[in-house]
Design an enzyme around this catalytic site. Sequence first.
Site, PDB file in Angstrom:
ATOM      1  N   HIS A  21      -3.926   4.836  -2.984  1.00 24.92           N
ATOM      2  CA  HIS A  21      -3.097   4.160  -3.988  1.00 24.92           C
ATOM      3  C   HIS A  21      -1.877   3.589  -3.258  1.00 24.92           C
ATOM      4  CE1 HIS A  21      -0.240   4.040  -7.406  1.00 24.92           C
ATOM      5  NE2 HIS A  21      -1.280   4.124  -8.210  1.00 24.92           N
ATOM      6  N   ASP A  67      -1.943  13.374  -1.661  1.00 21.57           N
ATOM      7  CA  ASP A  67      -1.673  12.738  -2.943  1.00 21.57           C
ATOM      8  C   ASP A  67      -2.663  13.355  -3.935  1.00 21.57           C
ATOM      9  OD1 ASP A  67      -1.802  11.206  -5.195  1.00 21.57           O
ATOM     10  OD2 ASP A  67      -1.801   9.275  -4.166  1.00 21.57           O
ATOM     11  N   GLN A  69      -4.698  12.629  -8.815  1.00 26.09           N
ATOM     12  CA  GLN A  69      -5.958  12.639  -9.574  1.00 26.09           C
ATOM     13  C   GLN A  69      -6.725  13.946  -9.390  1.00 26.09           C
ATOM     14  OE1 GLN A  69      -6.700  10.305 -11.695  1.00 26.09           O
ATOM     15  NE2 GLN A  69      -5.344   8.655 -11.052  1.00 26.09           N
ATOM     16  N   LYS A 102      -0.226  12.854 -15.964  1.00 26.36           N
ATOM     17  CA  LYS A 102      -1.683  12.770 -15.849  1.00 26.36           C
ATOM     18  C   LYS A 102      -2.342  14.118 -16.147  1.00 26.36           C
ATOM     19  CE  LYS A 102      -1.419   9.372 -12.076  1.00 26.36           C
ATOM     20  NZ  LYS A 102      -1.801   8.059 -12.594  1.00 26.36           N
ATOM     21  N   CYS A 118      -3.734  -0.498  -8.340  1.00 29.72           N
ATOM     22  CA  CYS A 118      -2.806  -0.192  -7.232  1.00 29.72           C
ATOM     23  C   CYS A 118      -3.556   0.192  -5.960  1.00 29.72           C
ATOM     24  CB  CYS A 118      -1.814   0.915  -7.607  1.00 29.72           C
ATOM     25  SG  CYS A 118      -0.807   0.506  -9.027  1.00 29.72           S
TER      26      CYS A 118
HETATM   27  N1  PMP Z   1      -1.644   8.267  -6.468  1.00 31.38           N
HETATM   28  C1  PMP Z   1      -2.733   8.163  -7.225  1.00 31.38           C
HETATM   29  C2  PMP Z   1      -4.065   8.516  -6.629  1.00 31.38           C
HETATM   30  C3  PMP Z   1      -2.619   7.739  -8.541  1.00 31.38           C
HETATM   31  O1  PMP Z   1      -3.721   7.612  -9.292  1.00 31.38           O
HETATM   32  C4  PMP Z   1      -1.341   7.440  -9.064  1.00 31.38           C
HETATM   33  C5  PMP Z   1      -1.167   6.971 -10.494  1.00 31.38           C
HETATM   34  N2  PMP Z   1      -1.976   5.896 -10.839  1.00 31.38           N
HETATM   35  C6  PMP Z   1      -0.236   7.585  -8.239  1.00 31.38           C
HETATM   36  C7  PMP Z   1      -0.420   8.000  -6.955  1.00 31.38           C
HETATM   37  C8  PMP Z   1       1.147   7.293  -8.723  1.00 31.38           C
HETATM   38  O2  PMP Z   1       1.545   8.193  -9.700  1.00 31.38           O
HETATM   39  P1  PMP Z   1       2.917   7.997 -10.484  1.00 31.38           P
HETATM   40  O3  PMP Z   1       2.881   6.586 -11.008  1.00 31.38           O
HETATM   41  O4  PMP Z   1       2.857   9.012 -11.560  1.00 31.38           O
HETATM   42  O5  PMP Z   1       4.015   8.196  -9.519  1.00 31.38           O
END
Ligand code: PMP
Length: 415
Positions: free
Chosen positions: A131, A208, A211, A234, A373
Amino acid sequence: MATFDVESQLDVQRIRADFPILHQVDEEQHPLVYLDNGASSQRPNSVIQCLSNVYEKHYANVHRGAHRLSGESTDLFEEARRAVQQFIGAAFENEVIFTSGTTMGINLVARSWGDANVTAGDEILLTEMEHHSNLVPWQQLAQRTGAKIRAIPVTADGQLDLDSLSVLLTERTKIVALAAVSNVLGTINPVAEIAKEAHAVGAKVMVDAAQAVPHEAIDVGGWDADFVAFSGHKMLGPSGVGVLYGKHALLEEMPPFLGGGSMIDVVEIDRFTPAMLPAKFEAGTPPIADAIAMKPAIEYLEQVGLARILQHEQSLAAYAHELLADVPGLKILGPDVSKKAGIVSFVIDGLAASDVATFLDGRGIAVREGHHCTLPLHKKLGISASVRASFYLYNTREEVEKLADAVRTTVEFFG
Ligand code: PMP
């Protein structure tokens, strides 16, 4: 609705009753089918009630006033930290830093640990499925320091190419930053295995887990991760709060990231001494009520059971794979369903992902479309956008059928 899931033995009907937002219909009376959990989950009554209860009865700033309310909110805030600690298997409660989310947690590490430990010529090892939150902070670190970015390739079947590690991991590698679960492919990555190889060359490991933590039982010690970041929104919790876990010895030696109130021990006009952990990394007023409401979110997940939640999501993903298999022109991204979490992203020949998502929305089905993203991953896959359905504990097999029917109708509609 038949919502006892025989496959996963989850009483989904009972779970759904706890989530008020799921019981709405659109203007055309389509019931909401919420399949955008990868972007953000919904929250149960216990979390919503916790938030209003804090604001109605216990709210004051934390770690400050000598008055009763401040003591109450501080106790609740620290209780939530202990709940997170045991939930992820951290050895010490001050290894749990409250942040605003995954993005902030990764930025904290890239700035604080990165600036202190990475220099020109060093290497930062990422993966092609990251991401942007786990790419850009490292690119910024590389820009500041002259370090080089390298990336573990994604194989044709949507997994990390582990064979490349023997070449990519060198004594120059300072950190390996990877997602535990891909937010597009759904791939569950072998974090512990990669961490072991990274540590063998002296590199640190940042996971990270945005998920992963909401969907599977996590043990940061089992992973042997140095840093782990995830978001409350999430995992049935509030938005605006997240967690950074870091190994105690590393956090101890890292300089503070943000400066301000609460993160200091002593301040003089031209200097300061940082506070002890975890306050050192929690400058300013934290997301008080949101952090407190992480506790009921965790309790809810634990009560249902993370193993059953993952099994349920995987069975829904498998069902989606089965039902979508013969939709003309449709291709599901990522590995075989046995190797992934409850995320099903797909493209359809000749159809824009945005048109598909808009069509589904017209039937009450919420999915995400776009690059999610992950522009480098989409570029690698040779596509500009995809449609993503992401499942959670409250989704049903009937909802998967509605998704598949609506996708089929979309293809027929656009001809
Ligand atoms: N990493 C991953 C794998 C994600 O799916 C997301 C959220 N889409 C993020 C980072 C970013 O999370 P946040 O917007 O809550 O900071």
